[in-house]
Design an enzyme around this catalytic site. Structure first.
Site, PDB file in Angstrom:
ATOM      1  N   ASP A  16      12.600  15.394 -38.733  1.00 29.01           N
ATOM      2  CA  ASP A  16      11.708  15.738 -37.636  1.00 29.01           C
ATOM      3  C   ASP A  16      10.805  16.868 -38.099  1.00 29.01           C
ATOM      4  O   ASP A  16      11.274  17.847 -38.692  1.00 29.01           O
ATOM      5  CB  ASP A  16      12.528  16.186 -36.414  1.00 29.01           C
ATOM      6  CG  ASP A  16      11.979  15.631 -35.117  1.00 29.01           C
ATOM      7  OD1 ASP A  16      10.796  15.891 -34.830  1.00 29.01           O
ATOM      8  OD2 ASP A  16      12.729  14.952 -34.387  1.00 29.01           O
ATOM      9  N   HIS A  34      15.761  10.731 -27.338  1.00 31.68           N
ATOM     10  CA  HIS A  34      16.451  11.877 -26.754  1.00 31.68           C
ATOM     11  C   HIS A  34      15.716  12.488 -25.564  1.00 31.68           C
ATOM     12  O   HIS A  34      16.232  13.423 -24.947  1.00 31.68           O
ATOM     13  CB  HIS A  34      16.664  12.939 -27.833  1.00 31.68           C
ATOM     14  CG  HIS A  34      15.355  13.495 -28.329  1.00 31.68           C
ATOM     15  ND1 HIS A  34      14.464  12.737 -29.044  1.00 31.68           N
ATOM     16  CD2 HIS A  34      14.789  14.714 -28.184  1.00 31.68           C
ATOM     17  CE1 HIS A  34      13.400  13.472 -29.319  1.00 31.68           C
ATOM     18  NE2 HIS A  34      13.570  14.675 -28.812  1.00 31.68           N
ATOM     19  N   ASP A  35      14.500  11.998 -25.264  1.00 29.19           N
ATOM     20  CA  ASP A  35      13.734  12.516 -24.123  1.00 29.19           C
ATOM     21  C   ASP A  35      13.703  11.537 -22.954  1.00 29.19           C
ATOM     22  O   ASP A  35      13.078  11.834 -21.925  1.00 29.19           O
ATOM     23  CB  ASP A  35      12.271  12.766 -24.534  1.00 29.19           C
ATOM     24  CG  ASP A  35      12.115  13.849 -25.580  1.00 29.19           C
ATOM     25  OD1 ASP A  35      12.964  14.763 -25.633  1.00 29.19           O
ATOM     26  OD2 ASP A  35      11.134  13.777 -26.346  1.00 29.19           O
ATOM     27  N   ASP A  69       6.566  15.627 -34.333  1.00 28.23           N
ATOM     28  CA  ASP A  69       6.671  16.016 -32.929  1.00 28.23           C
ATOM     29  C   ASP A  69       5.297  16.357 -32.340  1.00 28.23           C
ATOM     30  O   ASP A  69       4.562  17.161 -32.927  1.00 28.23           O
ATOM     31  CB  ASP A  69       7.586  17.245 -32.854  1.00 28.23           C
ATOM     32  CG  ASP A  69       8.038  17.565 -31.449  1.00 28.23           C
ATOM     33  OD1 ASP A  69       8.778  16.763 -30.872  1.00 28.23           O
ATOM     34  OD2 ASP A  69       7.657  18.638 -30.928  1.00 28.23           O
ATOM     35  N   GLU A 106       4.538  11.301 -33.068  1.00 25.70           N
ATOM     36  CA  GLU A 106       4.815  11.239 -31.629  1.00 25.70           C
ATOM     37  C   GLU A 106       3.554  11.693 -30.902  1.00 25.70           C
ATOM     38  O   GLU A 106       3.084  12.809 -31.113  1.00 25.70           O
ATOM     39  CB  GLU A 106       5.992  12.147 -31.257  1.00 25.70           C
ATOM     40  CG  GLU A 106       6.434  11.925 -29.820  1.00 25.70           C
ATOM     41  CD  GLU A 106       6.991  13.167 -29.130  1.00 25.70           C
ATOM     42  OE1 GLU A 106       7.746  13.011 -28.158  1.00 25.70           O
ATOM     43  OE2 GLU A 106       6.665  14.298 -29.539  1.00 25.70           O
TER      44      GLU A 106
HETATM   45  O1  TEU Z   1       8.540  15.751 -26.779  1.00 29.20           O
HETATM   46  C1  TEU Z   1       7.271  15.766 -26.282  1.00 29.20           C
HETATM   47  C2  TEU Z   1       7.031  15.189 -24.937  1.00 29.20           C
HETATM   48  O2  TEU Z   1       5.909  15.150 -24.506  1.00 29.20           O
HETATM   49  C3  TEU Z   1       8.063  14.633 -24.058  1.00 29.20           C
HETATM   50  O3  TEU Z   1       8.613  13.470 -24.284  1.00 29.20           O
HETATM   51  C4  TEU Z   1       8.860  15.714 -23.429  1.00 29.20           C
HETATM   52  O4  TEU Z   1      10.203  15.419 -23.382  1.00 29.20           O
HETATM   53  C5  TEU Z   1       8.308  15.927 -22.066  1.00 29.20           C
HETATM   54  O5  TEU Z   1       8.654  17.178 -21.670  1.00 29.20           O
HETATM   55  C6  TEU Z   1       8.723  14.910 -21.077  1.00 29.20           C
HETATM   56  O6  TEU Z   1       8.502  15.312 -19.769  1.00 29.20           O
HETATM   57  C7  TEU Z   1       8.820  16.363 -27.995  1.00 29.20           C
HETATM   58  C8  TEU Z   1      10.295  16.296 -28.289  1.00 29.20           C
HETATM   59  O7  TEU Z   1      10.673  14.955 -28.457  1.00 29.20           O
HETATM   60  C9  TEU Z   1      11.037  16.985 -27.195  1.00 29.20           C
HETATM   61  O8  TEU Z   1      12.417  16.872 -27.310  1.00 29.20           O
HETATM   62  C10 TEU Z   1      10.626  18.439 -27.241  1.00 29.20           C
HETATM   63  O9  TEU Z   1      11.194  19.119 -26.155  1.00 29.20           O
HETATM   64  C11 TEU Z   1       9.116  18.616 -27.192  1.00 29.20           C
HETATM   65  O10 TEU Z   1       8.408  17.722 -28.030  1.00 29.20           O
HETATM   66  C12 TEU Z   1       8.751  19.998 -27.664  1.00 29.20           C
HETATM   67  O11 TEU Z   1       9.012  20.125 -29.028  1.00 29.20           O
END
Ligand code: TEU
Length: 591
Positions: A111, A353-354, A221, A280
């Site tokens: 990542d 994970h989100d 990310d 992403e």
């Molecule tokens: O996520 C970015 C993102 O825009 C989302 O999917 C996030 O979870 C959002 O808040 C949803 O409402 C990435 C990572 O995958 C995430 O785990 C991190 O928290 C975020 O960036 C910050 O690094």
């Protein structure tokens, strides 16, 4: 280092064939497997499961962040890019993990979190120390709107009205120098200023360091946030919102393509190995994705788009869930298939994970249909054109978690939202908990369910977040050797991609766009056509294909299905949550 755009014709497009055939498995280390009983997953835990991953058949492991971090956002807040957090292990263990994957023919993708660092990163510690520190400009520092406001300016004196993705303003006031810094995510995740060439050089150097150590690529990310409108204008404020929506000014900013092309030149060009880059990109459009993933432009191999995971939200607000419509899902994913058919490449995912758990969100996680619908979803996703991603536990049909009180949650996004909604927006605790249940990120972060023992075999200690009580019957030990399990079905789907070029390389054609229950499409390549049918409902469906599909599907071979035996039921009849993949010998004449 030069920063001007390089002529695309001089760039060598790297071979894409290997990742078009590949399946990626995402590990969220904190929740995967704990080897030392501290309740948090670790590298040695992952090392102990390499044969499990190998048996599943995946080609690449994407590891969510394991770098040194205060863990404000579970590692997405990095304070040292070149070391492993003691919570997870050591650099030596990471080497062992890399070697173990390579020895089994798998790759490791790390990542890359470079839109922001931790506020405990030495770069930020220097940057905040004084206005004339050489690293001051590595982050976004701005004066309060009222420069004379003194030691603690009032709410509203922030340099603009942007809200943080984790609630509250996107600006934090720093007493030491009387200025604010920008943080799109938590206040412990200050945004790096990519306008500064020293920042970019430092990031590229770090990326090269990792590739030289044998890692095989990066998942980047929120990479489309790195270029911002440098005038940082106020964003529009929607009803019921406390802060403005700054996204139009930090998503896909003016220098986005330039930065990615520069990164490619400085890091990837000239390397000969099979590397993978996936950006992403919340808010990315199909049109932009074509540019980002066109091999001739040398930016990234593929992007994660977000449109299909926003369909079950009112006005794109994940805390206001609405019922998902299959027709909308097909319209969205079909548009991405079509848009990247000629140029570029798709990534395919239901979860990470989100996101909520795939089977709970897109399928039916009731005891009756959980396994059937988890398998159907696997088949539908993996037979699209693109590189599929499996999120840990998805291959077991793991479900959303039913958390009780707010104290059961761990995610900063959830905790901050709950605080803001109850304290400032006048909602009750019960209302907020009900609204956030279906889509909150902790659904995906409960520990992987290895067996039916205490804490699901995840840890011998106290797990950092509760284990889903359904681990007593949904677990790896019960599935790995059962040919009818969800895990075994994932093995079949992955093996099918490896065996059949039509799965990795065939054309995609969506069928029945208006059918509210059936997901139907064909894949075609050199004389082979697959018809893929998925029933997204608990009722029987009869499929009628129009004249477009010129193959006699009634007698076609069943390549893959999620019901135990082929009972001789008509080919185009689907039982509840049934998946059928049929092979037609005759391609459509126009292929
Ligand atoms: O996520 C970015 C993102 O825009 C989302 O999917 C996030 O979870 C959002 O808040 C949803 O409402 C990435 C990572 O995958 C995430 O785990 C991190 O928290 C975020 O960036 C910050 O690094």
């Amino acid at each position: 280092m030069t920063v001007e755009q390089s002529p695309t014709e001089t760039l060598q497009a790297p071979a894409r064939d290997w990742f078009q055939r590949a399946v990626v498995y995402q590990i969220y280390p904190r929740s995967f497997a704990d080897s030392n009983g501290d309740g948090v997953g670790d590298l040695r835990g992952i090392i102990s499961k390499l044969d499990y991953l190998h048996k599943l058949g995946v080609d690449v492991v994407w590891l969510s962040p394991i770098y040194t971090s205060p863990q404000d956002d579970n590692g997405y807040d990095i304070s040292d890019y070149r070391d492993v957090d003691p919570l997870f292990g050591t650099l030596e263990e990471l080497r062992e993990l890399t070697d173990g994957l390579h020895a089994r023919g798998m790759k490791l993708v790390m990542d890359l979190v470079v839109n922001h660092t931790s506020d405990e990163h030495p770069w930020f510690i220097e940057s905040r120390s004084s206005k004339d520190n050489p690293k001051r400009d590595w982050y976004w520092w701005r004066q309060p709107r009222e420069p004379d406001a003194g030691a603690s300016p009032r709410r509203g004196a922030e340099p603009n009205n942007w809200g943080s993705a984790f609630s509250g303003p996107a600006w934090e006031f720093d007493q030491a120098t009387g200025e604010y810094y920008l943080h799109i995510f938590s206040k412990k995740q200050p945004d790096l200023n990519w306008e500064n060439p020293e920042v970019r050089a430092a990031v590229y150097e770090m990326m090269n360091w990792w590739l030289d150590r044998g890692v095989d690529g990066f998942r980047m990310d929120v990479i489309n946030f790195i270029s911002k409108d440098t005038s940082l204008p106020d964003g529009p404020i929607a009803d019921g919102k406390l802060f403005g929506d700054g996204t139009p000014f930090y998503i896909d900013g003016p220098r986005m393509h330039e930065f990615l092309q520069e990164m490619h030149r400085e890091v990837f060009a000239g390397r000969t190995g099979e590397l993978l880059t996936v950006g992403e990109m919340p808010g990315v459009t199909v049109e932009d994705a074509v540019l980002f993933t066109d091999p001739a432009r040398a930016e990234v191999d593929m992007v994660f788009q977000f449109e299909h995971v926003a369909l079950d939200q009112e006005n794109g607000d994940k805390w206001r869930p609405k019922k998902l419509q299959l027709t909308e899902l097909k319209e969205t994913l079909g548009r991405w298939q079509e848009g990247l058919a000629e140029t570029g490449w798709n990534s395919l995912y239901w979860g990470n994970h989100d996101q909520a758990r795939a089977v709970s969100r897109f399928g039916d996680d009731s005891p009756q249909y959980r396994e059937l619908s988890a398998k159907m979803l696997a088949g539908i996703l993996h037979l699209h054109r693109g590189t599929p991603y499996v999120y840990q536990g998805e291959e077991l049909g793991m479900t959303n978690m039913s958390f009780g009180a707010i104290s059961d949650y761990r995610d900063i996004e959830v905790l901050n939202h709950h605080r803001e909604a109850t304290a400032h927006l006048g909602h009750t605790d019960a209302e907020v908990l009900a609204a956030l249940a279906p889509l909150n990120r902790d659904n995906a972060r409960t520990p992987v369910q290895w067996d039916a023992s205490r804490h699901a075999g995840f840890t011998t200690g106290a797990p950092w977040i509760a284990v889903n009580p359904n681990a007593n019957h949904i677990n790896a030990a019960a599935q790995v050797d059962d040919p009818d399990s969800v895990y075994s079905f994932y093995r079949q789907v992955i093996a099918l991609r490896h065996a059949e070029p039509v799965v990795s390389h065939g054309d995609f054609t969506m069928l029945l766009p208006d059918d509210p229950h059936v997901y139907a499409f064909t894949r075609a390549l050199a004389g082979t056509t697959l018809l893929v049918l998925g029933n997204f409902s608990g009722t029987q469906q009869d499929v009628t294909l129009d004249g477009d599909a010129l193959v006699d599907w009634g007698s076609a071979e069943l390549v893959l299905g999620n019901y135990p035996a082929d009972s001789g039921a008509p080919r185009l009849h689907l039982r509840p949550w049934e998946l059928k993949v049929l092979r037609g010998g005759v391609a459509r004449p126009d292929r």
